[in-house]
Scaffold this motif. Structure first.
Motif, PDB file in Angstrom:
ATOM      1  N   MET A  41      -3.560 -32.369  35.991  1.00  0.00           N
ATOM      2  CA  MET A  41      -3.041 -32.255  34.633  1.00  0.00           C
ATOM      3  C   MET A  41      -3.920 -33.041  33.671  1.00  0.00           C
ATOM      4  SD  MET A  41      -0.198 -30.453  35.142  1.00  0.00           S
ATOM      5  CE  MET A  41       0.691 -30.657  33.595  1.00  0.00           C
ATOM      6  N   TRP A  42      -4.028 -32.534  32.452  1.00  0.00           N
ATOM      7  CA  TRP A  42      -4.724 -33.236  31.378  1.00  0.00           C
ATOM      8  C   TRP A  42      -3.936 -33.036  30.088  1.00  0.00           C
ATOM      9  CZ3 TRP A  42      -6.872 -31.397  26.767  1.00  0.00           C
ATOM     10  CH2 TRP A  42      -7.587 -32.363  26.020  1.00  0.00           C
ATOM     11  N   GLN A  43      -3.493 -34.153  29.491  1.00  0.00           N
ATOM     12  CA  GLN A  43      -2.723 -34.099  28.245  1.00  0.00           C
ATOM     13  C   GLN A  43      -1.571 -33.090  28.333  1.00  0.00           C
ATOM     14  OE1 GLN A  43      -3.117 -36.066  25.605  1.00  0.00           O
ATOM     15  NE2 GLN A  43      -4.921 -37.132  26.392  1.00  0.00           N
ATOM     16  N   GLY A  44      -0.920 -33.065  29.487  1.00  0.00           N
ATOM     17  CA  GLY A  44       0.215 -32.168  29.677  1.00  0.00           C
ATOM     18  C   GLY A  44      -0.155 -30.739  30.021  1.00  0.00           C
ATOM     19  N   LYS A  45      -1.441 -30.447  30.138  1.00  0.00           N
ATOM     20  CA  LYS A  45      -1.883 -29.089  30.449  1.00  0.00           C
ATOM     21  C   LYS A  45      -2.263 -28.985  31.927  1.00  0.00           C
ATOM     22  CE  LYS A  45      -3.824 -27.745  25.960  1.00  0.00           C
ATOM     23  NZ  LYS A  45      -5.005 -27.113  25.332  1.00  0.00           N
ATOM     24  N   PRO A  46      -1.778 -27.963  32.633  1.00  0.00           N
ATOM     25  CA  PRO A  46      -2.164 -27.789  34.027  1.00  0.00           C
ATOM     26  C   PRO A  46      -3.531 -27.112  34.145  1.00  0.00           C
ATOM     27  CG  PRO A  46      -0.659 -26.047  33.390  1.00  0.00           C
ATOM     28  CD  PRO A  46      -0.768 -26.981  32.194  1.00  0.00           C
ATOM     29  N   LEU A  47      -4.191 -27.361  35.253  1.00  0.00           N
ATOM     30  CA  LEU A  47      -5.461 -26.699  35.554  1.00  0.00           C
ATOM     31  C   LEU A  47      -5.162 -25.344  36.180  1.00  0.00           C
ATOM     32  CD1 LEU A  47      -8.591 -27.021  35.662  1.00  0.00           C
ATOM     33  CD2 LEU A  47      -8.277 -27.803  38.029  1.00  0.00           C
ATOM     34  N   VAL A  48      -5.656 -24.282  35.544  1.00  0.00           N
ATOM     35  CA  VAL A  48      -5.387 -22.923  36.007  1.00  0.00           C
ATOM     36  C   VAL A  48      -6.700 -22.156  36.138  1.00  0.00           C
ATOM     37  CG1 VAL A  48      -3.084 -22.867  34.964  1.00  0.00           C
ATOM     38  CG2 VAL A  48      -5.050 -22.015  33.661  1.00  0.00           C
ATOM     39  N   SER A  49      -6.625 -21.023  36.804  1.00  0.00           N
ATOM     40  CA  SER A  49      -7.736 -20.086  36.884  1.00  0.00           C
ATOM     41  C   SER A  49      -7.159 -18.688  36.767  1.00  0.00           C
ATOM     42  CB  SER A  49      -8.499 -20.253  38.207  1.00  0.00           C
ATOM     43  OG  SER A  49      -7.653 -19.945  39.306  1.00  0.00           O
ATOM     44  N   GLY A  50      -8.015 -17.684  36.716  1.00  0.00           N
ATOM     45  CA  GLY A  50      -7.542 -16.311  36.650  1.00  0.00           C
ATOM     46  C   GLY A  50      -7.531 -15.768  35.238  1.00  0.00           C
TER      47      GLY A  50
END
Length: 323
Positions: A41-50
């Motif tokens: 997580m960074w600043q409440g944002k999850p790491l995603v792909s796609g």
């Protein structure tokens, strides 16, 4: 409600492995296991792909070099297929050359790419990608966001003011000065499908996108029952008296840490008198009007954001699948 657990963040039968939280040897073994992964997580944002609309939550091995930037110890989220899942936070990382003014906003479209991560992996606002995640990915991302947000806001003891320490694999904070134990906070919020005949009561708050309407909602007060909170909030915001109240579904809402309690209420009158401090407008919307709005063809009304429980309740009301 037959479809209650189909709501976004509604659950995926994740094994939360609560029995491991205080088991130091078991946690140490999990941190060394080759199949253990972490949610970043960074600043409440999850790491995603796609691709857009079909995102996947990235699960990183614990020897990934980016984890050296984590600002605190990992949080145990649970187990998948017997393998431990943690969450790490690298919010101290500062992206270069990017305007971060959108962060935390209602419509944050920005994405951040860390140079140590693989191509296509990026941090994205959870509200924007939540409907593109699988139920399991959504539950993991929501849990990670909520628990890390709680830690970021509760670093000091509420009893004596001393700095507290993370304990129980991230699910407690303990004060070394006075010994107080603190647990993650979830705020109960009632959100109401208020019906009268063939119409539903919708409102909008100042600052929402133009034309967006949703169900009325509000926090449950100390000492208050859910049914009483439904009646009080609807009367305070729209001046409408409510009679019978029934429960429909719930949704954990990690912005930052609410439990949305979806209820149906029967209005006793149709006269609306709004409190302009609470909401900007309220109106009765017929089933036919709402169907047009959901089709994107209403000239004045946009439905609640897809993924929110309000959208879920309204869609099920239209489909006559509330029961």
């Amino acid at each position: 409600m037959r479809h209650a657990e189909e709501v976004t963040f509604g659950g995926s039968a994740l094994d939360r492995a609560a029995e491991l939280r205080g088991d130091i040897p078991a946690l140490a073994a999990a941190l060394l296991a080759s199949d253990t992964r972490t949610i970043l997580m960074w600043q409440g944002k999850p790491l995603v792909s796609g691709d857009e609309g079909a995102q996947e939550l990235v699960r990183l091995p614990l020897d990934h070099p980016v984890l050296a930037e984590a600002r605190a110890e990992p949080i145990l989220l649970g187990r998948e297929d017997g393998a431990a899942r943690f969450a790490h936070d690298i919010s101290n990382w500062q992206p270069e050359g990017q305007d971060l003014g959108q962060l935390g906003g209602f419509s944050d479209l920005s994405e951040q790419v860390h140079p140590s991560l693989a191509p296509g992996q990026r941090f994205a606002e959870l509200r924007r990608v939540m409907t593109g995640l699988s139920p399991r990915d959504a539950e993991l991302a929501a849990s990670a966001k909520a628990i890390l947000s709680w830690h970021s806001r509760h670093g000091f003891c509420a009893c004596c003011g001393a700095a507290s320490d993370i304990a129980s694999a991230g699910w407690q904070r303990v004060c070394p000065a006075c010994g107080a134990h603190h647990f993650p906070r979830t705020d109960p919020v009632v959100i109401m499908l208020i019906l009268r005949g063939n119409s539903v009561l919708l409102g909008r708050s100042p600052g929402w996108p133009k034309g967006m309407y949703s169900c009325l909602a509000g926090f449950v007060e100390p000492g208050e029952a859910i049914e009483a909170a439904v009646r009080r909030e609807v009367f305070e915001e729209a001046g409408v008296q409510v009679g019978a109240v029934s429960y429909l579904a719930s949704q954990p809402w990690p912005f930052p840490a609410s439990l949305m309690i979806g209820c149906r209420g029967e209005a006793l009158s149709d006269k609306i008198v709004i409190d302009p401090v609470e909401i900007e407008e309220a109106r009765w919307v017929s089933r036919e009007e709402l169907a047009v709005a959901f089709a994107g063809q209403h000239p004045e009304i946009l439905p609640a954001r897809n993924g929110a429980i309000a959208h879920f309740l309204l869609r099920n009301w239209l489909a006559d699948t509330l029961d």
